[in-house]
Design a protein around this motif. Structure first.
Motif, mmCIF file in Angstrom:
data_model
loop_
_atom_site.group_PDB
_atom_site.id
_atom_site.type_symbol
_atom_site.label_atom_id
_atom_site.label_comp_id
_atom_site.label_asym_id
_atom_site.label_seq_id
_atom_site.Cartn_x
_atom_site.Cartn_y
_atom_site.Cartn_z
ATOM 1 N N LEU A 58 44.460 39.875 28.300
ATOM 2 C CA LEU A 58 43.869 38.916 29.240
ATOM 3 C C LEU A 58 43.026 39.620 30.292
ATOM 4 O O LEU A 58 42.021 39.085 30.755
ATOM 5 C CB LEU A 58 44.951 38.073 29.916
ATOM 6 N N GLY A 59 43.422 40.814 30.684
ATOM 7 C CA GLY A 59 42.607 41.601 31.607
ATOM 8 C C GLY A 59 41.270 41.970 30.991
ATOM 9 O O GLY A 59 40.232 41.950 31.661
ATOM 10 N N PHE A 60 41.276 42.300 29.706
ATOM 11 C CA PHE A 60 40.034 42.597 28.986
ATOM 12 C C PHE A 60 39.127 41.367 28.957
ATOM 13 O O PHE A 60 37.929 41.461 29.233
ATOM 14 C CB PHE A 60 40.380 43.061 27.567
ATOM 15 N N VAL A 61 39.710 40.215 28.676
ATOM 16 C CA VAL A 61 38.933 38.963 28.666
ATOM 17 C C VAL A 61 38.408 38.657 30.063
ATOM 18 O O VAL A 61 37.276 38.199 30.232
ATOM 19 C CB VAL A 61 39.793 37.802 28.119
ATOM 20 N N GLY A 62 39.211 38.937 31.084
ATOM 21 C CA GLY A 62 38.777 38.723 32.461
ATOM 22 C C GLY A 62 37.573 39.575 32.821
ATOM 23 O O GLY A 62 36.678 39.130 33.543
ATOM 24 N N SER A 63 37.522 40.804 32.328
ATOM 25 C CA SER A 63 36.356 41.655 32.592
ATOM 26 C C SER A 63 35.113 41.127 31.891
ATOM 27 O O SER A 63 34.014 41.194 32.431
ATOM 28 C CB SER A 63 36.629 43.090 32.157
ATOM 29 N N ILE A 64 35.290 40.589 30.694
ATOM 30 C CA ILE A 64 34.145 39.987 29.996
ATOM 31 C C ILE A 64 33.634 38.777 30.775
ATOM 32 O O ILE A 64 32.426 38.593 30.942
ATOM 33 C CB ILE A 64 34.535 39.609 28.553
ATOM 34 N N ILE A 65 34.552 37.970 31.276
ATOM 35 C CA ILE A 65 34.153 36.818 32.081
ATOM 36 C C ILE A 65 33.477 37.277 33.365
ATOM 37 O O ILE A 65 32.532 36.653 33.851
ATOM 38 C CB ILE A 65 35.369 35.913 32.368
ATOM 39 N N GLY A 66 33.925 38.406 33.929
ATOM 40 C CA GLY A 66 33.285 38.964 35.120
ATOM 41 C C GLY A 66 31.846 39.378 34.862
ATOM 42 O O GLY A 66 30.976 39.181 35.719
ATOM 43 N N VAL A 67 31.582 39.947 33.696
ATOM 44 C CA VAL A 67 30.200 40.314 33.355
ATOM 45 C C VAL A 67 29.329 39.067 33.226
ATOM 46 O O VAL A 67 28.187 39.030 33.707
ATOM 47 C CB VAL A 67 30.155 41.160 32.066
ATOM 48 N N THR A 68 29.874 38.019 32.612
ATOM 49 C CA THR A 68 29.077 36.787 32.488
ATOM 50 C C THR A 68 28.860 36.143 33.854
ATOM 51 O O THR A 68 27.798 35.576 34.100
ATOM 52 C CB THR A 68 29.752 35.776 31.545
ATOM 53 N N ALA A 69 29.850 36.254 34.740
ATOM 54 C CA ALA A 69 29.674 35.710 36.090
ATOM 55 C C ALA A 69 28.597 36.483 36.842
ATOM 56 O O ALA A 69 27.786 35.894 37.560
ATOM 57 C CB ALA A 69 30.991 35.760 36.865
ATOM 58 N N GLY A 70 28.577 37.798 36.668
ATOM 59 C CA GLY A 70 27.545 38.606 37.310
ATOM 60 C C GLY A 70 26.158 38.293 36.786
ATOM 61 O O GLY A 70 25.187 38.226 37.550
ATOM 62 N N SER A 71 26.049 38.063 35.480
ATOM 63 C CA SER A 71 24.731 37.723 34.925
ATOM 64 C C SER A 71 24.293 36.327 35.364
ATOM 65 O O SER A 71 23.111 36.089 35.594
ATOM 66 C CB SER A 71 24.744 37.833 33.404
ATOM 67 N N LYS A 72 25.241 35.408 35.504
ATOM 68 C CA LYS A 72 24.895 34.079 36.042
ATOM 69 C C LYS A 72 24.434 34.193 37.484
ATOM 70 O O LYS A 72 23.521 33.487 37.911
ATOM 71 C CB LYS A 72 26.097 33.133 35.975
ATOM 72 N N ALA A 73 25.067 35.067 38.255
ATOM 73 C CA ALA A 73 24.676 35.254 39.651
ATOM 74 C C ALA A 73 23.278 35.859 39.752
ATOM 75 O O ALA A 73 22.518 35.524 40.660
ATOM 76 C CB ALA A 73 25.676 36.135 40.374
ATOM 77 N N LEU A 74 22.947 36.741 38.830
ATOM 78 C CA LEU A 74 21.609 37.327 38.837
ATOM 79 C C LEU A 74 20.536 36.302 38.504
ATOM 80 O O LEU A 74 19.398 36.417 38.954
ATOM 81 C CB LEU A 74 21.538 38.495 37.850
ATOM 82 N N ARG A 75 20.881 35.306 37.713
ATOM 83 C CA ARG A 75 19.931 34.245 37.374
ATOM 84 C C ARG A 75 19.828 33.186 38.452
ATOM 85 O O ARG A 75 18.920 32.361 38.413
ATOM 86 C CB ARG A 75 20.340 33.576 36.069
ATOM 87 N N GLY A 76 20.777 33.167 39.372
ATOM 88 C CA GLY A 76 20.708 32.213 40.467
ATOM 89 C C GLY A 76 21.659 31.040 40.352
ATOM 90 O O GLY A 76 21.640 30.151 41.191
ATOM 91 N N ALA A 77 22.500 31.007 39.334
ATOM 92 C CA ALA A 77 23.474 29.924 39.188
ATOM 93 C C ALA A 77 24.684 30.248 40.064
ATOM 94 O O ALA A 77 25.644 30.857 39.622
ATOM 95 C CB ALA A 77 23.882 29.776 37.730
#
Length: 135
Positions: A58-77
């Protein structure tokens, strides 16, 4: 001119980079627990139970979700990235529970810092930069 909000990229970059590093560390911990946590013989139990390996994953999945959250933040969402960062922090924090249960306290603290710290730093920076943006 009513929508002159500046999108800050720094929190998204921090979250993406640190969660990307966390992916490799969580993957290593998951594989270590899965492959080397086995029993030394037929009459012994596993050193690391399979349920603990699931929680570490679950920690591994959480890091993957963190990367997607960072990419969403870079796009402005902004809203989507904040929600995903919260979910990533929860997953990474739950991935550390087996380390504390197995009495690996130092590793548990290190992985809490690896997993939850980038997302909490992201949420803190977003909050501060939004406050500056409103003023």
């Amino acid at each position: 001119m009513a929508n002159d909000k500046k999108i800050h990229k720094t929190p998204g970059i921090i979250l993406t980079v640190f969660s990307g590093i966390g992916i490799f560390l969580w993957l290593g911990m998951t594989l270590f627990a899965l492959l080397f946590g086995g029993s030394p013989g037929p009459d012994y139990d596993r050193t690391i139970p399979m349920l603990a390996v699931l929680f570490i994953a679950l920690g591994f999945v959480g890091s993957i979700i963190g990367v997607t959250a960072g990419s969403k933040a870079l796009r402005g969402a902004r809203k989507a990235s904040i929600i995903r960062a919260g979910v990533a922090a929860a997953f990474c924090a739950s991935g550390c529970i087996p380390l504390f249960v197995l009495e690996l306290y130092l590793m548990g603290i290190i992985y809490v810092l690896i997993g939850a710290f980038p997302t909490l730093l992201f949420l803190f920076l977003v909050k501060i930069l939004n406050r500056k943006n409103r003023d």
